[in-house]
Design an enzyme around this catalytic site. Structure first.
Site, short mmCIF file in Angstrom:
data_model
loop_
_atom_site.label_atom_id
_atom_site.label_comp_id
_atom_site.label_asym_id
_atom_site.label_seq_id
_atom_site.Cartn_x
_atom_site.Cartn_y
_atom_site.Cartn_z
N CYS A 114 0.81 -1.23 0.00
CA CYS A 114 0.00 0.00 0.00
C CYS A 114 0.84 1.28 0.00
CB CYS A 114 -0.95 0.00 1.19
SG CYS A 114 -2.02 -1.43 1.23
N HIS A 254 -3.15 7.32 2.58
CA HIS A 254 -3.60 6.00 2.14
C HIS A 254 -4.97 5.73 2.77
CE1 HIS A 254 -3.96 1.89 1.25
NE2 HIS A 254 -3.58 1.42 2.43
N ASN A 284 -10.04 -0.09 0.57
CA ASN A 284 -8.59 -0.01 0.49
C ASN A 284 -8.14 -0.56 -0.87
OD1 ASN A 284 -5.83 -0.39 0.69
ND2 ASN A 284 -5.89 -1.29 2.73
C1 LIG Z 1 -9.57 -5.13 10.39
C2 LIG Z 1 -10.09 -4.09 11.36
C3 LIG Z 1 -11.14 -3.23 10.69
C4 LIG Z 1 -10.73 -4.79 12.55
O1 LIG Z 1 -11.14 -3.85 13.51
P1 LIG Z 1 -10.76 -4.06 15.04
O2 LIG Z 1 -11.43 -2.99 15.79
O3 LIG Z 1 -9.27 -4.12 15.11
O4 LIG Z 1 -11.42 -5.43 15.36
P2 LIG Z 1 -10.75 -6.75 15.96
O5 LIG Z 1 -9.70 -7.29 15.04
O6 LIG Z 1 -10.35 -6.42 17.36
O7 LIG Z 1 -11.98 -7.72 15.96
C5 LIG Z 1 -13.07 -7.52 16.78
C6 LIG Z 1 -14.09 -8.61 16.54
O8 LIG Z 1 -14.78 -8.37 15.31
C7 LIG Z 1 -14.83 -9.56 14.55
N1 LIG Z 1 -14.85 -9.24 13.15
C8 LIG Z 1 -13.80 -9.17 12.29
N2 LIG Z 1 -14.25 -8.85 11.07
C9 LIG Z 1 -15.59 -8.71 11.16
C10 LIG Z 1 -16.58 -8.39 10.24
N3 LIG Z 1 -16.32 -8.14 8.95
N4 LIG Z 1 -17.85 -8.31 10.66
C11 LIG Z 1 -18.17 -8.56 11.94
N5 LIG Z 1 -17.26 -8.87 12.86
C12 LIG Z 1 -15.98 -8.96 12.48
C13 LIG Z 1 -13.59 -10.31 14.96
O9 LIG Z 1 -13.75 -11.69 14.68
C14 LIG Z 1 -13.52 -10.03 16.44
O10 LIG Z 1 -14.42 -10.87 17.10
P3 LIG Z 1 -14.02 -11.58 18.48
O11 LIG Z 1 -13.74 -10.44 19.43
O12 LIG Z 1 -15.22 -12.36 18.80
O13 LIG Z 1 -12.82 -12.41 18.15
C15 LIG Z 1 -8.94 -3.17 11.87
O14 LIG Z 1 -8.09 -3.91 12.72
C16 LIG Z 1 -8.11 -2.62 10.76
O15 LIG Z 1 -8.58 -1.81 9.98
N6 LIG Z 1 -6.82 -3.01 10.68
C17 LIG Z 1 -5.96 -2.53 9.64
C18 LIG Z 1 -6.20 -3.29 8.40
C19 LIG Z 1 -5.54 -2.70 7.20
O16 LIG Z 1 -5.60 -1.52 7.02
N7 LIG Z 1 -4.93 -3.54 6.37
C20 LIG Z 1 -4.33 -3.14 5.16
C21 LIG Z 1 -3.02 -2.51 5.41
S1 LIG Z 1 -2.54 -1.49 4.09
#
Ligand SMILES: CC(C)(COP(=O)(O)OP(=O)(O)OC[C@H]1O[C@@H](n2cnc3c(N)ncnc32)[C@H](O)[C@@H]1OP(=O)(O)O)[C@@H](O)C(=O)NCCC(=O)NCCS
Length: 344
Positions: A114, A254, A284
């Site tokens: 990215c 980004h 993204n």
């Molecule tokens: C992926 C992301 C949105 C998740 O948000 P978060 O607040 O960190 O959430 P968590 O990972 O703590 O997950 C919380 C819960 O939601 C659940 N969950 C994950 N995806 C889900 C979805 N699409 N819908 C519903 N629930 C979901 C998880 O399973 C977890 O459940 P649990 O607590 O029972 O295990 C966030 O971490 C993020 O944006 N990370 C960066 C990703 C990124 O930018 N990647 C590309 C890099 S360039």
């Protein structure tokens, strides 16, 4: 005469097909409310079966050339920033070079995930400022939908497809790339990977059965890395330019997650209005996200010569990068090109 590397053309291309959060509700155990509140994404674009990274890249590139009033034969170099190339060989930049008819251009891919656009922008600028080349086309294009596991709700809600292109030209106007910061930290923790299909894990029935050709991510750890690196890198680039955050006309970050963008804005201490956001409509798009955002910004707001833009990104690798670019008088550059020192 001082040589600067300035943006003189830009264009983007996104697929027509829209995949909404409501569509995703029918595919995995998720909800529109969860996706909106955790990511800010409402919908994303998905390539049709006949679209590829290079085909979207060619359209974006042609639009950038048209904007700059240049022909493909005028290009010296094409850099394609992508982590979802059409093939391992040939480089996607070579396919774009062929389709454009840019017969005088060298071509290579850059994979910084990215952060790829910022890496390519800095690389292209070095070729120009050193006097090696006069015109470099950067195409940042991705077809992430082909590398997403559509049963994995942790990742499939995040990504979209698209391409953005920027033309950089040599100019003696005081502008172009003013400062940059690039960084990397080898992802030994496997926070964000596509492990299958390379030389370490060539494609075989086991890698396919294990879904190793798809994106895997430890979302929460990537999130923390992103929040830390985006703010720090942005501040470093502004410092290096001898500027203060308030001197930045627009931050073009980004587009991964609205909460990461918000944290970057707070780290810089600038008003929200100074940050460009379109993650809600495209999700993204990896390397393509910054140039697509730049194009939409330029479509919606006036930019004046002397305005400072800040690009900042993070990504798999892990990688990060930021660049301050000062806008030049593009129209006068184009009209002077016919007779000036950079005449074709
Ligand atoms: C992926 C992301 C949105 C998740 O948000 P978060 O607040 O960190 O959430 P968590 O990972 O703590 O997950 C919380 C819960 O939601 C659940 N969950 C994950 N995806 C889900 C979805 N699409 N819908 C519903 N629930 C979901 C998880 O399973 C977890 O459940 P649990 O607590 O029972 O295990 C966030 O971490 C993020 O944006 N990370 C960066 C990703 C990124 O930018 N990647 C590309 C890099 S360039």
């Amino acid at each position: 005469m001082c040589r600067h590397a300035a943006i003189t053309g830009w264009g983007f291309c996104v697929p027509e097909k829209v995949l909404t959060n409501y569509d995703l509700e029918k595919m995995v155990d998720t909800s529109d409310e969860w996706i909106r509140t955790r990511t800010g994404i409402v919908e994303r674009r998905i390539a049709s079966s006949d679209q590829t990274t290079s085909s979207m890249g060619v359209i974006a590139a042609q639009r950038a050339l048209d904007k700059a009033h240049l022909a493909a034969i005028d290009l010296d170099l094409i850099l394609c920033a992508t982590c979802t190339p059409d093939h391992l060989i040939p480089a996607t930049a070579c396919l774009i070079q062929h389709e454009l008819g840019a017969v005088n251009a060298a071509a290579l891919d850059i994979n910084a995930a990215c952060s790829g656009f910022v890496y390519a922008l800095v690389t292209a600028s070095q070729f120009i400022m050193s006097g090696t080349y006069d015109r470099v086309l950067i195409v940042a294009a991705e077809t992430l939908s082909r590398f997403v596991n559509w049963q994995d709700r942790n990742t499939c809600i995040l990504f979209g497809d698209g391409a953005g292109a920027v033309l950089l030209e040599a100019t003696d106007q005081d502008g172009g790339l003013v400062s940059s910061v690039l960084g990397a930290q080898g992802d030994v923790g496997r926070l964000l990977t596509i492990e299958g299909g390379g030389s370490a894990k060539p494609a075989n029935p086991d890698t396919l059965a294990n879904g190793e050709h798809c994106i895997r991510m430890k979302g929460n750890e990537v999130f923390k890395f992103a929040v830390r690196s985006m703010g720090q890198t942005a501040k470093q680039a502004i410092d290096k330019a001898g500027l203060k955050p308030e001197d930045i006309r627009k931050v073009i970050p980004h587009q991964a997650n609205i909460r990461i963008i918000k944290a970057t804005q707070e780290a810089l201490g600038i008003p929200w209005e100074k940050v460009f956001v379109n993650v809600d409509r495209y999700g993204n798009t990896s390397a393509a996200s910054v140039p697509i955002a730049l194009c939409e910004f330029l479509e919606t707001e006036e930019v004046s010569p002397g305005d400072n833009l800040l690009f900042v990104a993070f990504g798999g690798g892990l990688t990060w990068g930021a660049a301050v670019v000062r806008w030049i008088d593009v129209e006068s550059h184009i009209s002077e090109r016919v007779e000036g020192p950079y005449a074709i």
